[in-house]
Design an enzyme around this catalytic site. Structure first.
Site, short mmCIF file in Angstrom:
data_model
loop_
_atom_site.label_atom_id
_atom_site.label_comp_id
_atom_site.label_asym_id
_atom_site.label_seq_id
_atom_site.Cartn_x
_atom_site.Cartn_y
_atom_site.Cartn_z
CD1 TRP A 170 -2.92 1.59 1.08
CD2 TRP A 170 -3.33 -0.44 0.23
NE1 TRP A 170 -4.22 1.57 0.62
CE2 TRP A 170 -4.50 0.34 0.09
CE3 TRP A 170 -3.34 -1.76 -0.24
CZ2 TRP A 170 -5.67 -0.15 -0.51
CZ3 TRP A 170 -4.50 -2.25 -0.82
CH2 TRP A 170 -5.65 -1.45 -0.96
CG ASP A 171 -0.82 5.17 0.13
OD1 ASP A 171 -1.14 4.52 1.15
OD2 ASP A 171 -1.51 6.10 -0.33
CD1 TRP A 172 -1.09 3.69 4.11
CD2 TRP A 172 -0.48 1.70 4.91
NE1 TRP A 172 -2.20 2.87 4.10
CE2 TRP A 172 -1.86 1.65 4.60
CE3 TRP A 172 0.12 0.56 5.44
CZ2 TRP A 172 -2.63 0.51 4.79
CZ3 TRP A 172 -0.65 -0.59 5.63
CH2 TRP A 172 -2.02 -0.60 5.29
CG ASN A 424 -10.99 3.00 2.12
OD1 ASN A 424 -11.12 3.96 2.87
ND2 ASN A 424 -10.04 2.97 1.19
CD GLU A 425 -10.11 6.44 -0.43
OE1 GLU A 425 -9.83 7.42 0.28
OE2 GLU A 425 -9.29 5.93 -1.24
CD GLU A 512 -9.41 7.11 4.27
OE1 GLU A 512 -9.78 5.94 4.24
OE2 GLU A 512 -8.65 7.61 3.43
#
Length: 815
Positions: A170-172, A424-425, A512
């Site tokens: 993921w982006d983290w 989510n999204e 968020e």
């Protein structure tokens, strides 16, 4: 009485032959921990490097493309039980289970449990149990190829397998695609019948609590049964006639103590005990859990501002002071109850009252929800869909329904659970992320979020509201991320815009929003071998997963702060900028209470050492953001806000008592000399806010680069500050202070007295001892003022080093 035996001992792990398997691992059986996973077993055996260090992650991608076999032997199960089931609480993910060489079942969903009747296969002596895990990539890519690809946020096939999505990166987060027996596995021996599920529907109204207990039984015979339930001294029995498999037991409790969110009251819970009895009265099976009495409703009645999103608990509207929760480790077996308790303590310590369990992670352990009940932290639980178009064809629809039914049943009765969210999204993605053309009419998940999942929640636990997505406006006729309707995500800040843009929004509920910073220095030094360590050195670059993350950090610094001269400056300033961004956003949103009724910051925690949006880094250390959250989420908040071309003092009261008393607002020179002053009387009712316009002589400085506002309400709230210019433009004096250090139990007390203004004074004791922590941060002092920092550390600390850079920092020490 039924008997349960865990099978956690004696396991080994081996890789099936394949071209990607390193020669030192091929054909090697290593000890395996159960519950556990392949990565942690190989790490314990010394066969792979720590995937969290440097760029080791890149050398371990072969693990997710390999087939693995777990195997153990165990003694036979003596007894004349009619059934012996192999119970697998969690298999990750595509598994074939064999006992004594006979296949007993296959699985393809990490988010479900499984049960197989193995009585006929058991031997009196040695039994061999094996679980083969097929490559998650091979499974997902095969379904992708069969059904046609669908858009997602990352070039990985995570939406074609019912598995923790962020395993695939993921982006983290790291790309560490796991396999393993990740939850308990064991035998359950029983006769006549067992409790297959126990689902309490708990309500309270007019001082009467009601537990409607829905019980399903599995039978090995058809004799009549009795279900007995007890709670709060009340007991009831219900007969289950021969051949029937369901029963409803109703328990009524007079005047139960209500369960409240943290900050609103106490968290009393009651033991609920359930037993199943045969025709002769003997006890066949038992279950126990703890429940709480509370009511929850979600107010979305349209008003003059749009569509609200207001959570009511026990008929009291709750302003949500939330944080998003991601898996606390890429390897779930390392997340113990003690570690969860530490995170929950950190959340509560930052005045958080809600955790949103994000849809790209996993349904958390029973310990997670039990601790939430215990501490009063509300839980918003996403169903596990994130940032992708998900297929609704088989086998996925059946798997999704089965997992949703199991998880809603499992979590029913937890008073902390106050909201189910469909995804989510994904609805937002379908609208705005250029999905519709490549989908070409193929399924993408809409049927899950708007039909299947709400029906399941409504059937199995109607006490908990359901919301189709995060974000979601409440209607397909309104854009899903319209800030005036329902919930919204704000990501133009961070991605493209300065954080002052938060003030352009007056949303109903922010589900968020976030801003990045690196982890603590000690965390970086443990995880990275870069020498020298710079903002763009190889390890730092690898542990920055966001697109152009380093560039976005630089853009944020350039807009607000003096240029960093070295890595120490960069580290302090980026952490400071993160804290400032989120504090500005939260205070702005709270100042618009009750139009805005909640903020959920992205994110509380990390799963490994990484530059991210977290307040708690991957080693569990608090970043400056944590201290900023503690202030911005305080029950009583004093803040200065721009309003109608001027400035206003806003007082927000999130308590059940009126907030009354004097407050002063003073315009000062940086030297401490007053330029203008006003006094006001605060009178803020419970659960409300008051906006007081400030006189023009306060809002308009004589010299914006050398003045500030200070608002003070005595001991009833932390003082609020307003600077008229960005730090990069302020005419800061060179920082000067006097400091003393004295020993205290468990650490040191550092007292700093300012000889000049000191902006956002912060101590970083982890630079001296990785175990050291400090009680406060981001303190601004005027000349002559003092602040005391208490540092907790297991060993001695260098007193001189505690009082100078890079341990003790403020903005104007860059001058």
């Amino acid at each position: 009485m039924s008997r349960r035996t865990l099978l956690h001992e004696g396991w080994t792990l081996r890789a099936e032959p394949g071209p990607a398997v390193p020669p030192e691992i091929a054909g090697t059986a290593v000890p395996a921990s159960v519950p556990g996973c392949v990565h942690t077993d190989l790490l314990a055996a010394g066969l792979i490097p720590d995937p969290y260090l440097d760029d080791n992650e890149n050398r371990l991608t072969w693990i997710g493309r390999t087939d693995w076999v777990y195997e153990t032997t165990f003694a036979g199960q003596p007894g004349d039980d009619e059934r012996v089931d192999l119970v697998c609480a969690g298999l990750d993910t595509v598994a074939t289970v064999t006992l004594n060489g006979v296949e007993v079942g296959r699985t393809e969903n990490q988010h479900r449990s499984y049960r197989f009747d193995v009585r006929a296969l058991l031997r009196p002596d040695g039994n061999t149990l094996a679980v083969r895990f097929d490559s998650p990539y091979r499974y997902a890519e095969a379904h992708r190829d069969r059904l046609g690809d669908r858009p997602n946020a990352y070039p990985e096939p995570f939406h074609f397998i019912r598995k923790t999505a962020c395993n695939f990166g993921w982006d983290w987060g790291p790309t560490l695609v796991t396999a393993g027996i990740w939850r308990d596995i064991g035998l359950h021996a029983w006769s006549t019948a067992r409790l297959a599920s126990v689902r309490p529907i708990v309500t309270v109204a007019d001082d009467v609590g009601r537990v409607e207990l829905h019980v399903q039984v599995e039978r090995a015979g058809d004799e009549p049964l009795t279900v007995r339930a007890a709670v709060a001294g009340v007991t009831a029995d219900v007969a289950v006639p021969a051949g029937e498999r369901t029963a409803v037991v109703t328990l009524t409790v007079a005047d139960p103590a209500l369960w409240w969110p943290i900050g609103y009251g106490d968290q009393p819970r009651y033991d609920l005990d359930v037993t199943l009895h045969g025709a002769d009265g003997r006890e066949l099976d038992a279950a126990a859990r703890r429940i709480g009495f509370r009511s929850v409703r979600l107010d979305t009645t349209p008003d003059a501002h749009g569509t609200p999103f207001t959570l009511h608990v026990n008929d009291v509207p709750v302003f949500v002071k939330g944080v998003n929760w991601i898996p606390d480790d890429a390897f779930p077996n390392r997340v113990t109850r003690e570690r969860l308790a530490e995170r929950f303590g950190q959340a509560a310590g930052a005045n958080v009252n809600l955790l949103r369990v994000w849809g790209g992670g996993r349904y958390e352990s029973d310990d997670f929800y039990d601790l939430a009940d215990e501490t009063g932290l509300l839980v918003q639980q996403d169903f596990l869909f994130a940032c992708a178009a998900y297929p609704e064809e088989e086998p996925f629809r059946t798997e999704v329904e089965a997992e949703a039914r199991e998880q809603v049943t499992r979590l029913a009765g937890h008073p902390s659970l106050v909201l189910w969210t469909g995804n989510n999204e994904n609805i937002w993605g379908w609208h705005d992320w250029d999905w519709q053309e490549p989908l070409a009419g193929r399924t993408w998940g809409r049927g899950y979020y708007l039909d299947l999942l709400p029906a399941i929640v409504g059937e199995l636990d109607p006490t908990v509201p359901y919301w189709p997505g995060s974000p979601w406006s409440g209607s397909e006729d309104v854009h899903p991320n319209d800030p005036a309707h329902g919930t919204t995500h704000i990501w133009d800040v961070w991605n493209t815009d300065d954080y002052t843009r938060y003030r352009d929004y007056v949303p109903r509920f922010v589900a968020e929003f976030g801003y990045q910073a690196p982890p603590a220095y000690a965390t970086l030094r443990r995880a990275l071998s870069d020498d020298p360590l710079t903002h763009d050195s190889p390890g730092m670059a690898h542990h920055q997963k966001a697109a152009d993350g380093d560039g976005k950090l630089r853009r944020g610094l350039d807009a607000h702060l003096p240029p960093p001269a070295d890595f120490d400056d960069w580290h302090y300033l980026t952490q400071l900028n993160q804290a400032r961004a989120i504090q500005l956003g939260v205070e702005h949103f709270r100042s618009h209470r009750p139009v805005c009724t909640g903020t959920v910051v992205w994110q509380l925690n990390d799963c490994w050492p990484v530059t991210s949006w977290s307040a708690i880094d991957g080693d569990g250390r608090r970043k400056p953001l944590w201290y900023a959250l503690r202030r911005a989420y305080a029950d009583r908040l004093l803040t200065v806000q721009p309003r109608d071309g001027g400035l206003a003092l806003v007082a927000v009261n999130e308590t059940d008592r009126a907030w009354s008393g004097p407050a002063t607002v003073t315009r000062l020179a940086l030297t401490g000399e007053p330029r203008a002053k006003t006094s006001v009387d605060l009178d803020v009712p419970a659960y409300s806010s008051v906006v007081l316009a400030l006189p023009a002589e306060l809002a308009r400085p004589d010299d914006g680069r050398a003045e500030l506002l200070v608002a003070d309400a005595g001991d009833t709230a932390e003082r609020a500050l307003w600077f008229f210019a960005e730090d990069r433009d302020v005419r800061w004096p060179a920082a000067q202070w006097d400091a003393t250090v004295e020993p205290v139990d468990g650490g040191r007390r550092v007292r700093v007295t300012a000889r000049t203004v000191l902006r956002d004074l912060t101590l970083f004791p982890d630079r001296l001892d990785p175990a050291a922590q400090v009680d406060r941060a981001l303190v601004t002092l005027l000349p002559g003022e003092s602040a005391t920092f208490t540092v907790h550390a297991p060993g001695p600390l260098d007193a001189d080093a505690l009082t100078r850079r890079p341990v003790l920092r403020c903005v104007n020490d860059l001058v």
